[in-house]
Design an enzyme around this catalytic site. Structure first.
Site, PDB file in Angstrom:
ATOM      1  N   ASP A 639      35.708  40.138  29.090  1.00  0.00           N
ATOM      2  CA  ASP A 639      35.606  41.435  28.418  1.00  0.00           C
ATOM      3  C   ASP A 639      36.976  42.088  28.284  1.00  0.00           C
ATOM      4  O   ASP A 639      37.218  43.179  28.776  1.00  0.00           O
ATOM      5  CB  ASP A 639      34.664  42.343  29.206  1.00  0.00           C
ATOM      6  CG  ASP A 639      35.120  42.552  30.648  1.00  0.00           C
ATOM      7  OD1 ASP A 639      35.956  41.761  31.134  1.00  0.00           O
ATOM      8  OD2 ASP A 639      34.643  43.513  31.290  1.00  0.00           O
ATOM      9  N   GLU A 640      37.871  41.406  27.574  1.00  0.00           N
ATOM     10  CA  GLU A 640      39.237  41.908  27.418  1.00  0.00           C
ATOM     11  C   GLU A 640      39.758  41.485  26.047  1.00  0.00           C
ATOM     12  O   GLU A 640      39.722  42.252  25.113  1.00  0.00           O
ATOM     13  CB  GLU A 640      40.114  41.374  28.551  1.00  0.00           C
ATOM     14  CG  GLU A 640      41.370  42.193  28.803  1.00  0.00           C
ATOM     15  CD  GLU A 640      41.947  41.930  30.180  1.00  0.00           C
ATOM     16  OE1 GLU A 640      43.122  42.269  30.388  1.00  0.00           O
ATOM     17  OE2 GLU A 640      41.241  41.387  31.047  1.00  0.00           O
ATOM     18  N   GLU A 914      45.455  31.727  34.245  1.00  0.00           N
ATOM     19  CA  GLU A 914      46.096  33.034  34.408  1.00  0.00           C
ATOM     20  C   GLU A 914      46.847  33.121  35.732  1.00  0.00           C
ATOM     21  O   GLU A 914      47.911  33.739  35.819  1.00  0.00           O
ATOM     22  CB  GLU A 914      45.033  34.130  34.360  1.00  0.00           C
ATOM     23  CG  GLU A 914      45.550  35.540  34.509  1.00  0.00           C
ATOM     24  CD  GLU A 914      44.451  36.567  34.366  1.00  0.00           C
ATOM     25  OE1 GLU A 914      44.772  37.738  34.105  1.00  0.00           O
ATOM     26  OE2 GLU A 914      43.260  36.210  34.518  1.00  0.00           O
ATOM     27  N   HIS A 930      44.856  31.139  29.428  1.00  0.00           N
ATOM     28  CA  HIS A 930      45.760  32.285  29.460  1.00  0.00           C
ATOM     29  C   HIS A 930      47.177  31.737  29.329  1.00  0.00           C
ATOM     30  O   HIS A 930      47.706  31.186  30.276  1.00  0.00           O
ATOM     31  CB  HIS A 930      45.587  32.978  30.816  1.00  0.00           C
ATOM     32  CG  HIS A 930      45.679  34.462  30.789  1.00  0.00           C
ATOM     33  ND1 HIS A 930      44.573  35.270  30.738  1.00  0.00           N
ATOM     34  CD2 HIS A 930      46.733  35.292  30.842  1.00  0.00           C
ATOM     35  CE1 HIS A 930      44.945  36.541  30.763  1.00  0.00           C
ATOM     36  NE2 HIS A 930      46.261  36.588  30.818  1.00  0.00           N
TER      37      HIS A 930
END
Length: 1024
Positions: A639-640, A914, A930
């Site tokens: 949710d980003e 990430e 990421h």
């Protein structure tokens, strides 16, 4: 085999220009001019650059160099064929420039078709001409548009919107001290619908003392709960709605809460809507008092609603010479003309700051029109405009409704122009897409597709007439980059059956896109697709790191007996695994992975005989593919999915080798400028609907620097100065803002969110000060000043270049005085402290060797590992190379233990994580796709293979590969604006070869300890 590091090569004269070296050049090839581009794109249509930049590359063999050019731009193909440029004839220009040549002819008008070609002369005076090419102008002035903005909503949604919902609020000191609100109202007996949202965490929601279902939200969600809708059954009489709310916990706690609600009372001829009249108090000591409406009323984030189908039939007798469809939308769209799809782009309209500018696109629809009856149809859903955008919520950039504006421009053979535009003649109805959000996914009921709705002759009875929407304040502007498209497909690697109607599909690759199913089934049969990046130990999809993203697609089959295609329209997900529920049988021919990405050519290749490094490069490429989605997002799954500037800043070096990011950089650069603060600060992410992000009012080191870094890298790779010129004022305002707040040269004041070396290995919390944050800020400040000075020099701004060089020198002196000790110690001795000082040239003369030795010693002391995070890692290997620690750089590249790039690979990663510890990291922030830590791939191209641009557009590039006896060969290529560059080296038993391909109009500089050796265009082999 003896050690073969770069220093030993130079010391023994093994590369070039010395006794053991032999250089052989290939024979010349034919001359030509190819690769014509406008505004960094091939044959674009619908652009609004009034002086677009033109580029080309000259093909040729050994020694081929352009000495002059002539550009012809004509209004017709026939005029150009006659050798005339009635729009612009540059005349012969004595120059080797072949990129970023600004159109300088007659003023161009909306819809202008420009036919152009280039003639060049080589070093022998021999001319060569390109084939003709074109570009088309878009709509250059607001008055060129015809038609209305249409509202995309049902009549009930419209009435709810017009009635509105009033925001009220009050102070709440901490997450443990909630504020109470109550709303009294009177109703008749009957049904009602409550729509409520709060800015904070809602812990109590009651009607007449009875609890109602609270808005649900993952506790790790980035942003608050969206608006929720609850059906109510009311008795006649008085009622009381009670709410308790506290501030949302997190890195930055806002000590204020607010809410808004609307109660729609049904049953009457016309529904009654209640919103105002709230009372509030803090705790139980205060008395209830009227809740003050917020002075600035936020947008009310209405919950998702079904997409809408819009259509219009029209008659078009006779022939058509050219037809273009211009589309602007606040929402997502897909368009058909006479039953055939118009646009092959996806996820339109792409992310933008819609309060400042609404991007539009232009489509060539000439071949889709018919003589006689025609019809245009569109489906419009939430898209980026209406979907939840973390952390602000739905409708982050402006209020409902979703809106669309279209203008079909038809040019007859005699030049007559006709328009078919959005207006009251259009009809609309509810679409089969019942819910669509970027994070959530999509719900479709295929039974609701009306047959023939997008073609002529359809019966529109029962469809509503269109109505005008509020006209947006922002103007429309042409998109600057090519759109998101389907860029490939993936077949399943395995399909595992887990139950009677449940299967897990493994695509073998983490990617961004969709699942397409081809199935047969009964009418109303439900099929659900859930997405995940990883599996849990029990083999089930592990979706915890998605946080609040539903990441799920739900379908109801039409059930007509024929195969049905199930695929989302307005959303995408990041995943490797898909759980498919609802099918008793699922075979490989029924499921396909659809890969989406911004349409950019992949320009770089990299090959090495070290498998872990090879996979590192490939994983990085996949993460770039997954996250260059209209904007450079941080991740494609949770949710980003925001355009975080820090991630982009550190990655742009690698990104620009992998792909042609020129136009993409222009597009994102415009978004950055639109979010820039009055003090010049760039935001934490962009587009940003709420200032610089997280309530900050100043620039954040390492993040805001993207505003300078991206144009710098893009110009260095593309050679098109447009990217510098259109960002110059913004870039200088940024650095001036920091300098004004920090006149002593140390960035000690106004550091925004001050995230530091984010996610450093030693950090317990992501933004812990493992390296002095003033040191990091000052190093970033110095680099931005240096990049400004270099861009100024490249673009002929001599005075500005001197000014920024002077500032950079002053910052470097302040850095040395504050953070560097006479023994070479930098900062607090962290790896990041040394890396920034070494890689950015911030050490006083004579200390580089000492500081490099201290860094290398500590890396080895800790077990040959890096302790750096987002800001230190991308520069680490460059710092070691600058200190003469080539072998240690290779040790880190080849390392497979934790933490390392090789550790990710050995753990089965197919994209970049990430976190260094992605396999064990906190699920609250743990993306497996990421690109940030993949920034090291810039080093792979520049220093391992040896392709490093040192003048814009690769007019001059450096070859300085680092060798190691553990790696015997490496090859890389980059398609540049001047043509392809190729480098390949191979070493064995103390000898080797170096193959170099230098494109026409370029010079390669091979660095030697005894001096530089230059190579001109051609194919060269060097034995050593």
């Amino acid at each position: 085999m003896p050690a073969l590091d770069r220093r030993s090569f130079l010391a023994t004269g093994a590369i070039l220009g010395l006794g053991a070296q032999k250089a052989v050049s290939a024979p010349s090839a034919g001359q030509g001019v190819t690769g014509l581009r406008v505004a960094m794109r091939e044959a674009p249509i619908g652009i609004d650059d009034r002086r677009p930049a033109l580029s080309w590359h000259m093909a040729g063999g050994t020694g081929a160099r352009q000495t002059a050019y002539r550009i012809l731009v004509a209004s017709t193909a026939a005029t150009l064929a006659q050798g005339r440029g009635d729009l612009w004839d540059s005349g012969r220009v004595e120059s080797a420039d072949c990129a970023g040549i600004a159109y300088s002819g007659r003023p161009l008008v909306s819809g202008q078709v420009c036919h152009w070609m280039v003639e060049v002369w080589n070093q022998a005076g021999t001319p060569a001409r390109s084939a003709p090419a074109t570009w088309e102008m878009g709509l250059l002035a607001p008055g060129d548009w015809t038609g209305d903005w249409l509202a995309v909503e049902s009549a009930t949604e419209r009435d709810d919107r017009i009635a509105g919902a009033q925001w009220v609020g009050g102070p709440a000191p901490s997450p443990s001290e909630p504020r109470s609100f109550r709303l009294g109202f009177r109703s008749k007996a009957g049904d009602a619908l409550l729509t409520i949202v709060g800015d904070g965490v809602m812990s109590v929601l009651m009607l007449d003392g009875e609890p109602l279902a609270l808005p649900t939200r993952d506790p790790n969600a980035f942003g608050g709960a969206p608006a929720t809708r609850l059906p109510l059954r009311l008795s006649a009489g008085n009622h009381s709605l009670t709410v308790e709310m506290a501030p949302t916990p997190g890195f930055f706690v806002k000590p204020f809460v607010s809410l808004a609600a609307q109660i729609r009372l049904e049953g009457a001829a016309e529904a009654e809507r209640i919103s105002g009249g709230w009372e509030t108090r803090l705790g139980t000591v205060e008395e209830w008092a009227p809740a003050a409406p917020l002075e600035k009323q936020p947008v009310f984030p209405w919950p998702p609603a079904p997409a809408r189908l819009l259509r219009r039939g029209f008659s078009l007798p006779g022939k058509v010479a050219r037809a273009r469809l211009h589309v602007a939308a606040l929402g997502g769209y897909r368009i058909w003309l006479n039953g055939r799809r118009v646009n092959d782009d996806e996820l339109q309209c792409e992310p933008a700051n819609y309060t400042v500018r609404i991007p539009y696109r232009t489509y060539d629809v000439t071949a889709l029109l018919r003589d006689g009856a025609n019809a245009i149809g569109a489906m419009v859903g939430d898209g980026y405009y209406a979907s939840y955008q973390a952390p602000n919520g739905r409708y982050a950039f402006g209020g409902a409704p979703r809106r669309v504006r279209m203008m079909l421009e038809i040019v007859r053979p005699d030049g007559q122009v006709e328009h078919v535009s959005t207006g009251p003649e259009w009809r609309h109805a509810e679409a089969p897409v019942q819910m669509s959000e970027i994070y959530a996914g999509e719900d479709q009921d295929l039974r609701l597709w009306p047959a023939g709705w997008d073609g002529p002759g359809f019966d529109e009875a029962g469809w509503d007439h269109g109505w005008k929407a509020p006209v947006p304040d922002a103007p429309c502007a042409a998109a600057l980059a090519d759109p998101v498209r389907v860029m490939g497909t993936l077949a399943p690697v395995t399909i595992r059956r887990l139950g009677p109607t449940r299967h897990i599909v493994d695509f073998g690759q983490n990617f961004a896109g969709r699942v397409r199913l081809q199935v047969k089934g009964a009418a109303g049969q439900e099929i659900v697709v859930r997405h995940a990046e990883i599996l849990a130990a029990n083999g089930e999809p592990d979706r915890r790191n998605l946080r609040a993203a539903r990441a799920e697609d739900r379908y109801r089959l039409r059930g007509a007996g024929a195969a049905e295609i199930l695929e989302p329209v307005f959303s995408y997900q990041g995943f490797r695994y898909a759980q498919v529920d609802g099918l008793p049988v699922l075979t490989a021919d029924m499921v396909t992975g659809i890969r989406l990405s911004s349409a950019m050519a992949e320009t770089g290749t990299f090959e090495i005989d070290a498998p872990d490094i090879q996979k590192l490069w490939l994983n990085t490429l996949w993460s770039q593919r997954s996250n260059f989605m209209g904007i450079p997002t941080d991740c494609p799954q949770r949710d980003e999915r925001l355009g975080w500037t820090g991630d982009a800043q550190i990655f742009w070096d690698a990104a620009s080798f992998n792909m042609d990011v020129g136009a993409f950089t222009r597009s994102y650069g415009r978004i950055l400028r639109e979010a820039q603060g009055a003090n010049g600060a760039y935001p934490l992410w962009a587009p940003s609907p709420d200032g610089l992000g997280w309530g900050t009012d100043s620039a954040t080191p390492g993040w805001s620097d993207a505003g300078v870094m991206l144009p710098y890298i893009a110009y260095l790779h593309s050679g098109d100065r447009t990217i510098v010129d259109e960002n110059w004022a913004a870039m200088t305002a940024y650095v001036e803002g920091i300098a004004a707040a920090n006149p002593d040269g140390l960035w000690s004041k106004g550091r925004g969110a001050d995230l530091g070396d984010w996610l450093a290995l030693d950090a317990k919390s992501p933004m812990d000060e493992t390296t002095p944050k003033a040191l990091i800020g000052t190093a970033m400040f110095a680099r931005s000043a240096q990049q400004l000075a270099q861009m100024a020099a490249w673009t002929g701004r001599a005075d500005e270049a001197a000014r920024w060089r002077s500032l950079r020198a002053r910052i470097a002196a302040a850095f040395a005085a504050a953070f560097v000790k006479p023994d070479g110690t930098v900062g607090n001795g962290s790896h990041c402290s040394y890396i920034l000082a070494l890689s950015l040239g911030l050490l006083p003369d004579g200390l580089q060797t000492k500081s490099g030795a201290l860094l290398a010693g500590d890396i080895r002391r800790r077990g040959t590992l890096l302790s750096t995070g987002f800001l230190g890692t991308p520069l680490a290997l460059d710092a070691l190379a600058a200190a003469g620690e080539d072998r240690l750089a290779w040790d880190l590249l080849l390392r497979t233990g934790f933490p390392s790039w090789g550790y990710m690979v050995r753990k089965g990663a197919t994209t970049i994580w990430e976190r260094w510890n992605g396999d064990t990291g906190d699920v609250a922030m743990n993306s497996f796709n990421h690109y940030a830590l993949g920034a090291v791939c810039g080093f792979l191209y520049r220093r391992v293979a040896g392709i490093e641009p040192i003048e814009p557009g690769f007019k001059r590039f450096r070859i300085a590969p680092l060798f190691d006896e553990r790696v015997s060969r490496c090859r890389a290529s980059v398609k540049t604006v001047r043509g392809p560059i190729e480098i390949g080296w191979r070493v064995a038993s103390g000898a080797g070869t170096l193959d170099i391909v230098v494109p026409a109009n370029s010079t390669a500089e091979l660095r030697l300890s005894s001096g530089d050796r230059l190579f001109g265009p051609g194919v060269h082999r060097i034995s050593f």
